[in-house]
Design a protein around this motif. Structure first.
Motif, PDB file in Angstrom:
ATOM      1  N   GLN A  59       0.829  -1.205   0.000  1.00 27.13           N
ATOM      2  CA  GLN A  59       0.000   0.000   0.000  1.00 27.13           C
ATOM      3  C   GLN A  59       0.867   1.260   0.000  1.00 27.13           C
ATOM      4  OE1 GLN A  59      -2.405  -0.585   3.459  1.00 27.13           O
ATOM      5  NE2 GLN A  59      -3.895  -1.881   2.398  1.00 27.13           N
ATOM      6  N   GLU A  60       1.927   1.222   0.810  1.00 24.07           N
ATOM      7  CA  GLU A  60       2.820   2.383   0.869  1.00 24.07           C
ATOM      8  C   GLU A  60       3.536   2.573  -0.467  1.00 24.07           C
ATOM      9  OE1 GLU A  60       2.975   4.558   3.275  1.00 24.07           O
ATOM     10  OE2 GLU A  60       1.669   3.438   4.635  1.00 24.07           O
ATOM     11  N   ASN A  92       8.047  13.114  -0.362  1.00 23.91           N
ATOM     12  CA  ASN A  92       8.986  12.713   0.694  1.00 23.91           C
ATOM     13  C   ASN A  92       8.261  12.048   1.865  1.00 23.91           C
ATOM     14  OD1 ASN A  92      11.250  13.561  -0.685  1.00 23.91           O
ATOM     15  ND2 ASN A  92      11.259  15.594   0.260  1.00 23.91           N
ATOM     16  N   GLY A  93       7.094  12.555   2.210  1.00 26.12           N
ATOM     17  CA  GLY A  93       6.309  11.937   3.281  1.00 26.12           C
ATOM     18  C   GLY A  93       5.875  10.531   2.920  1.00 26.12           C
ATOM     19  N   ALA A  94       5.399  10.342   1.695  1.00 31.69           N
ATOM     20  CA  ALA A  94       4.987   9.004   1.239  1.00 31.69           C
ATOM     21  C   ALA A  94       6.187   8.071   1.175  1.00 31.69           C
ATOM     22  CB  ALA A  94       4.309   9.094  -0.125  1.00 31.69           C
ATOM     23  N   ASN A  95       7.329   8.589   0.732  1.00 29.36           N
ATOM     24  CA  ASN A  95       8.532   7.773   0.624  1.00 29.36           C
ATOM     25  C   ASN A  95       9.064   7.373   2.005  1.00 29.36           C
ATOM     26  OD1 ASN A  95      10.518   6.448  -0.839  1.00 29.36           O
ATOM     27  ND2 ASN A  95      11.902   8.214  -0.743  1.00 29.36           N
ATOM     28  N   GLU A  96       9.035   8.294   2.958  1.00 28.43           N
ATOM     29  CA  GLU A  96       9.488   7.975   4.319  1.00 28.43           C
ATOM     30  C   GLU A  96       8.570   6.958   4.982  1.00 28.43           C
ATOM     31  OE1 GLU A  96       9.856  11.693   6.361  1.00 28.43           O
ATOM     32  OE2 GLU A  96      11.541  12.336   5.096  1.00 28.43           O
ATOM     33  N   TYR A  98       6.820   4.680   3.379  1.00 29.68           N
ATOM     34  CA  TYR A  98       7.132   3.412   2.720  1.00 29.68           C
ATOM     35  C   TYR A  98       8.421   2.809   3.284  1.00 29.68           C
ATOM     36  CZ  TYR A  98       9.134   0.284  -0.731  1.00 29.68           C
ATOM     37  OH  TYR A  98       9.743  -0.774  -1.336  1.00 29.68           O
ATOM     38  N   THR A  99       9.430   3.621   3.449  1.00 30.58           N
ATOM     39  CA  THR A  99      10.718   3.138   3.954  1.00 30.58           C
ATOM     40  C   THR A  99      10.574   2.575   5.362  1.00 30.58           C
ATOM     41  OG1 THR A  99      11.897   4.764   2.613  1.00 30.58           O
ATOM     42  CG2 THR A  99      13.107   3.796   4.451  1.00 30.58           C
ATOM     43  N   ALA A 100       9.839   3.262   6.220  1.00 33.54           N
ATOM     44  CA  ALA A 100       9.653   2.791   7.599  1.00 33.54           C
ATOM     45  C   ALA A 100       8.907   1.452   7.624  1.00 33.54           C
ATOM     46  CB  ALA A 100       8.900   3.834   8.401  1.00 33.54           C
ATOM     47  N   THR A 101       7.865   1.341   6.822  1.00 34.32           N
ATOM     48  CA  THR A 101       7.091   0.099   6.784  1.00 34.32           C
ATOM     49  C   THR A 101       7.919  -1.041   6.203  1.00 34.32           C
ATOM     50  OG1 THR A 101       5.095   1.412   6.468  1.00 34.32           O
ATOM     51  CG2 THR A 101       4.923  -0.920   6.016  1.00 34.32           C
ATOM     52  N   ALA A 102       8.677  -0.777   5.143  1.00 35.26           N
ATOM     53  CA  ALA A 102       9.513  -1.812   4.528  1.00 35.26           C
ATOM     54  C   ALA A 102      10.610  -2.255   5.491  1.00 35.26           C
ATOM     55  CB  ALA A 102      10.116  -1.291   3.226  1.00 35.26           C
ATOM     56  N   MET A 103      11.173  -1.339   6.242  1.00 35.07           N
ATOM     57  CA  MET A 103      12.213  -1.696   7.213  1.00 35.07           C
ATOM     58  C   MET A 103      11.638  -2.559   8.339  1.00 35.07           C
ATOM     59  SD  MET A 103      15.114  -0.705   6.198  1.00 35.07           S
ATOM     60  CE  MET A 103      16.110  -0.799   7.642  1.00 35.07           C
ATOM     61  N   LYS A 176      -3.409  -8.058  -3.625  1.00 33.79           N
ATOM     62  CA  LYS A 176      -4.506  -7.633  -2.764  1.00 33.79           C
ATOM     63  C   LYS A 176      -4.657  -6.130  -2.719  1.00 33.79           C
ATOM     64  CE  LYS A 176      -4.679 -11.592   0.246  1.00 33.79           C
ATOM     65  NZ  LYS A 176      -4.571 -12.097   1.586  1.00 33.79           N
ATOM     66  N   LYS A 177      -3.612  -5.403  -3.098  1.00 35.48           N
ATOM     67  CA  LYS A 177      -3.733  -3.952  -3.027  1.00 35.48           C
ATOM     68  C   LYS A 177      -4.704  -3.477  -4.094  1.00 35.48           C
ATOM     69  CE  LYS A 177       0.060  -2.602  -5.993  1.00 35.48           C
ATOM     70  NZ  LYS A 177      -0.627  -1.717  -6.876  1.00 35.48           N
ATOM     71  N   SER A 178      -5.330  -2.401  -3.810  1.00 36.08           N
ATOM     72  CA  SER A 178      -6.302  -1.884  -4.785  1.00 36.08           C
ATOM     73  C   SER A 178      -5.563  -1.264  -5.963  1.00 36.08           C
ATOM     74  CB  SER A 178      -7.170  -0.821  -4.119  1.00 36.08           C
ATOM     75  OG  SER A 178      -6.385   0.260  -3.702  1.00 36.08           O
ATOM     76  N   ARG A 179      -6.019  -1.574  -7.130  1.00 36.11           N
ATOM     77  CA  ARG A 179      -5.371  -1.050  -8.342  1.00 36.11           C
ATOM     78  C   ARG A 179      -6.145   0.176  -8.799  1.00 36.11           C
ATOM     79  NH1 ARG A 179      -1.531  -4.581 -10.010  1.00 36.11           N
ATOM     80  NH2 ARG A 179      -1.837  -6.720  -9.395  1.00 36.11           N
TER      81      ARG A 179
END
Length: 182
Positions: A59-60, A92-96, A98-103, A176-179
């Protein structure tokens, strides 16, 4: 094809190794009653925790890709309204995020292999320890203990195919993510 072969071969190796170890020494096979359920429980517990994490990662990533798509398709509008800084901060907010969730998901995955290897090695140590006691008492031969360790290793390595389920759960998060339509 290789994955299918692994999923067919693993149960056969597991059952065959279990039967051979039971025939060799039912007393040493009691170690399996501890090791196998522990590995199975840990695999499914971690899989249960990882699947929602990878869904969030997808999702991120979708949010980051949406920001990129919106900014690249509307670049003229962004430049004409001088909102480059605003759009950059949204990206940058969306990227940060995503990075936090992936980590977080990666940290959970990093725990799995060393933990399962520790359990495997503790099982082997227990087999060697208790098998050594039986060899000393004259109940078994050294070669039988080595064969037993080999059977234990094959059983637990075939259970490591369960680790493939974790990667499958990671892959399941993708569709499962919405397209969104482009």
């Amino acid at each position: 094809m290789i994955l299918l072969r692994m999923f067919v071969r693993a149960p056969v190796l597991f059952i065959g190794s279990l039967i051979m170890s039971l025939l060799m020494s039912w007393k040493l096979s009691l170690i399996f009653l501890v090791v196998i359920p522990l590995v199975t429980y840990l695999t499914f517990a971690i899989m249960k925790r990882v699947l929602p994490l990878f869904s969030r990662v997808q999702q991120e990533m979708d949010n980051v890709n949406t920001r990129i798509r919106d900014n690249s398709s509307g670049i003229r509008v962004v430049k004409s309204f001088a909102s480059t800084e605003f759009e950059s901060s949204k990206f940058n907010g969306a990227n940060e995020s995503y990075t936090a969730t992936a980590m977080k998901a990666a940290r959970t995955m990093v725990i799995i292999m060393p933990l399962l290897s520790l359990i495997l090695n503790l099982g082997i140590v227990a087999v060697i320890w208790f098998g050594g006691i039986q060899v000393e008492a004259g109940g078994m031969q050294t070669g039988q203990i080595m064969a037993f360790v080999n059977y234990l290793g094959r059983m637990l390595m075939s259970m490591m195919i369960g680790m493939m389920l974790i990667f499958v759960s990671r892959a399941q998060a993708s569709p499962k993510k919405s397209r969104r339509s482009p």
